[in-house]
Design a protein around this motif. Structure first.
Motif, PDB file in Angstrom:
ATOM      1  N   PHE A  69       6.335   6.684 -23.456  1.00 47.99           N
ATOM      2  CA  PHE A  69       5.442   7.628 -23.905  1.00 47.99           C
ATOM      3  C   PHE A  69       4.305   7.469 -24.868  1.00 47.99           C
ATOM      4  O   PHE A  69       3.589   8.092 -25.269  1.00 47.99           O
ATOM      5  CB  PHE A  69       6.695   8.253 -25.164  1.00 47.99           C
ATOM      6  CG  PHE A  69       7.667   8.914 -24.357  1.00 47.99           C
ATOM      7  CD1 PHE A  69       7.821  10.142 -23.666  1.00 47.99           C
ATOM      8  CD2 PHE A  69       8.994   8.258 -24.815  1.00 47.99           C
ATOM      9  CE1 PHE A  69       8.655  10.608 -23.190  1.00 47.99           C
ATOM     10  CE2 PHE A  69      10.294   8.859 -24.354  1.00 47.99           C
ATOM     11  CZ  PHE A  69       9.917  10.033 -23.334  1.00 47.99           C
ATOM     12  N   GLY A  70       3.803   5.993 -24.621  1.00 52.25           N
ATOM     13  CA  GLY A  70       2.580   5.677 -25.082  1.00 52.25           C
ATOM     14  C   GLY A  70       2.578   5.621 -26.520  1.00 52.25           C
ATOM     15  O   GLY A  70       1.447   5.716 -27.515  1.00 52.25           O
ATOM     16  N   TRP A  71       3.820   5.587 -27.373  1.00 52.46           N
ATOM     17  CA  TRP A  71       3.914   5.199 -28.627  1.00 52.46           C
ATOM     18  C   TRP A  71       3.657   3.881 -29.187  1.00 52.46           C
ATOM     19  O   TRP A  71       3.765   2.871 -28.476  1.00 52.46           O
ATOM     20  CB  TRP A  71       5.108   5.894 -29.340  1.00 52.46           C
ATOM     21  CG  TRP A  71       5.574   7.237 -28.978  1.00 52.46           C
ATOM     22  CD1 TRP A  71       4.516   8.268 -28.766  1.00 52.46           C
ATOM     23  CD2 TRP A  71       6.836   7.885 -28.967  1.00 52.46           C
ATOM     24  NE1 TRP A  71       5.084   9.261 -28.513  1.00 52.46           N
ATOM     25  CE2 TRP A  71       6.537   9.305 -28.819  1.00 52.46           C
ATOM     26  CE3 TRP A  71       7.873   7.483 -29.008  1.00 52.46           C
ATOM     27  CZ2 TRP A  71       7.486  10.186 -28.615  1.00 52.46           C
ATOM     28  CZ3 TRP A  71       8.976   8.435 -28.953  1.00 52.46           C
ATOM     29  CH2 TRP A  71       8.790   9.739 -28.740  1.00 52.46           C
ATOM     30  N   ASP A  72       3.505   3.551 -30.260  1.00 53.28           N
ATOM     31  CA  ASP A  72       3.541   2.134 -30.898  1.00 53.28           C
ATOM     32  C   ASP A  72       4.796   1.413 -31.111  1.00 53.28           C
ATOM     33  O   ASP A  72       5.910   2.110 -31.750  1.00 53.28           O
ATOM     34  CB  ASP A  72       2.834   2.093 -32.326  1.00 53.28           C
ATOM     35  CG  ASP A  72       2.661   0.832 -32.927  1.00 53.28           C
ATOM     36  OD1 ASP A  72       2.721  -0.263 -32.324  1.00 53.28           O
ATOM     37  OD2 ASP A  72       2.927   0.703 -34.113  1.00 53.28           O
ATOM     38  N   ALA A  73       4.981   0.535 -30.088  1.00 54.31           N
ATOM     39  CA  ALA A  73       6.730  -0.042 -30.025  1.00 54.31           C
ATOM     40  C   ALA A  73       6.815  -1.003 -31.145  1.00 54.31           C
ATOM     41  O   ALA A  73       8.075  -1.285 -31.385  1.00 54.31           O
ATOM     42  CB  ALA A  73       6.362  -0.856 -28.819  1.00 54.31           C
ATOM     43  N   VAL A  85      19.526  -6.976 -29.612  1.00 56.24           N
ATOM     44  CA  VAL A  85      19.234  -6.858 -28.116  1.00 56.24           C
ATOM     45  C   VAL A  85      18.511  -5.368 -27.956  1.00 56.24           C
ATOM     46  O   VAL A  85      17.673  -5.201 -27.562  1.00 56.24           O
ATOM     47  CB  VAL A  85      20.307  -6.991 -27.149  1.00 56.24           C
ATOM     48  CG1 VAL A  85      19.652  -6.707 -25.805  1.00 56.24           C
ATOM     49  CG2 VAL A  85      20.602  -8.599 -26.979  1.00 56.24           C
ATOM     50  N   ILE A  86      19.127  -4.374 -28.428  1.00 59.38           N
ATOM     51  CA  ILE A  86      19.081  -2.904 -28.414  1.00 59.38           C
ATOM     52  C   ILE A  86      17.579  -2.674 -29.135  1.00 59.38           C
ATOM     53  O   ILE A  86      16.675  -2.142 -28.620  1.00 59.38           O
ATOM     54  CB  ILE A  86      20.056  -1.802 -28.736  1.00 59.38           C
ATOM     55  CG1 ILE A  86      21.153  -2.194 -27.443  1.00 59.38           C
ATOM     56  CG2 ILE A  86      19.372  -0.632 -28.885  1.00 59.38           C
ATOM     57  CD1 ILE A  86      20.716  -1.524 -26.212  1.00 59.38           C
ATOM     58  N   GLY A  87      17.696  -3.233 -30.509  1.00 59.29           N
ATOM     59  CA  GLY A  87      16.553  -3.180 -31.247  1.00 59.29           C
ATOM     60  C   GLY A  87      15.065  -3.754 -30.897  1.00 59.29           C
ATOM     61  O   GLY A  87      14.205  -3.344 -31.119  1.00 59.29           O
ATOM     62  N   ASP A  88      15.448  -4.762 -30.104  1.00 66.33           N
ATOM     63  CA  ASP A  88      14.264  -5.413 -29.398  1.00 66.33           C
ATOM     64  C   ASP A  88      13.705  -4.659 -28.213  1.00 66.33           C
ATOM     65  O   ASP A  88      12.677  -4.662 -27.887  1.00 66.33           O
ATOM     66  CB  ASP A  88      14.446  -6.963 -29.113  1.00 66.33           C
ATOM     67  CG  ASP A  88      14.394  -7.686 -30.447  1.00 66.33           C
ATOM     68  OD1 ASP A  88      13.986  -7.170 -31.510  1.00 66.33           O
ATOM     69  OD2 ASP A  88      14.991  -8.753 -30.325  1.00 66.33           O
ATOM     70  N   LEU A  89      14.558  -3.958 -27.339  1.00 67.74           N
ATOM     71  CA  LEU A  89      14.233  -3.866 -25.971  1.00 67.74           C
ATOM     72  C   LEU A  89      13.894  -2.280 -25.933  1.00 67.74           C
ATOM     73  O   LEU A  89      13.125  -1.861 -25.177  1.00 67.74           O
ATOM     74  CB  LEU A  89      15.354  -3.913 -24.967  1.00 67.74           C
ATOM     75  CG  LEU A  89      15.630  -5.521 -24.785  1.00 67.74           C
ATOM     76  CD1 LEU A  89      16.693  -5.592 -23.550  1.00 67.74           C
ATOM     77  CD2 LEU A  89      14.477  -6.139 -24.144  1.00 67.74           C
ATOM     78  N   VAL A  90      14.700  -1.353 -26.528  1.00 67.43           N
ATOM     79  CA  VAL A  90      14.466  -0.163 -26.624  1.00 67.43           C
ATOM     80  C   VAL A  90      13.277   0.565 -26.947  1.00 67.43           C
ATOM     81  O   VAL A  90      12.585   1.066 -26.589  1.00 67.43           O
ATOM     82  CB  VAL A  90      15.763   0.687 -27.009  1.00 67.43           C
ATOM     83  CG1 VAL A  90      15.526   2.159 -27.171  1.00 67.43           C
ATOM     84  CG2 VAL A  90      17.088   0.538 -26.106  1.00 67.43           C
ATOM     85  N   PRO A  91      12.942  -0.229 -28.254  1.00 68.78           N
ATOM     86  CA  PRO A  91      11.485   0.524 -28.569  1.00 68.78           C
ATOM     87  C   PRO A  91      10.289   0.293 -27.638  1.00 68.78           C
ATOM     88  O   PRO A  91       9.487   0.821 -27.571  1.00 68.78           O
ATOM     89  CB  PRO A  91      11.331  -0.264 -30.139  1.00 68.78           C
ATOM     90  CG  PRO A  91      12.633  -0.418 -30.477  1.00 68.78           C
ATOM     91  CD  PRO A  91      13.502  -0.926 -29.203  1.00 68.78           C
ATOM     92  N   GLU A  92      10.332  -0.940 -27.142  1.00 69.19           N
ATOM     93  CA  GLU A  92       9.380  -1.445 -26.021  1.00 69.19           C
ATOM     94  C   GLU A  92       9.264  -0.621 -24.727  1.00 69.19           C
ATOM     95  O   GLU A  92       8.378  -0.132 -24.455  1.00 69.19           O
ATOM     96  CB  GLU A  92       9.541  -2.707 -25.402  1.00 69.19           C
ATOM     97  CG  GLU A  92       9.452  -4.012 -26.738  1.00 69.19           C
ATOM     98  CD  GLU A  92       8.062  -4.063 -27.135  1.00 69.19           C
ATOM     99  OE1 GLU A  92       7.167  -3.951 -26.144  1.00 69.19           O
ATOM    100  OE2 GLU A  92       7.819  -4.826 -28.270  1.00 69.19           O
TER     101      GLU A  92
END
Length: 123
Positions: free
Chosen positions: A34-38, A21-28
């Motif tokens: 910050f406008g980074w590639d999620a 869950v964290i690996g899917d949600l936090v990068p998004e």
């Protein structure tokens, strides 16, 4: 011995579900802020390592469980804010005509990846 093995399996499944869950949600969320590639694997790895060693490990090493009361309140506030953000983000789609026709209650692709989350929630 069987109870111990079941407990180890349950806790391992809970850790896997948490990290999925964290690996899917936090990068998004971080990518959007910050406008980074999620979709970057480096961002996902960085988020998982940072949260594992910065949040999970210190909480696991706490000796007095009574001190976790404030963490529970903070966690509840975070989840409430997250639910409100999702509701506000999806409100425009929900009020559209034909929303129910595009609604999928169950999809088989990805079911194996979601199995640890379902098993943790059911237990």
């Amino acid at each position: 011995m069987m109870v111990e093995l079941c407990l180890i399996g349950y806790l391992f499944g809970m850790c896997v579900a948490f990290h999925v869950v964290i690996g899917d949600l936090v990068p998004e969320i971080i990518g959007e802020l910050f406008g980074w590639d999620a979709d970057s694997p480096r961002l996902r790895s960085f988020c998982l390592v940072l949260l594992t060693f910065g949040v999970v490990l210190p909480l696991c090493l706490v000796r007095d469980l009574a001190s976790l009361g404030s963490v529970a309140v903070i966690s509840f506030v975070f989840y409430a804010g997250f639910v409100i953000k999702i509701l506000l983000h999806s409100a425009s789609h929900i009020i559209e005509v034909g929303f129910v026709d595009r609604l999928y209650l169950w999809r088989w692709d990805g079911a194996l990846r979601c199995f640890p989350i379902f098993s943790m929630a059911m237990s």
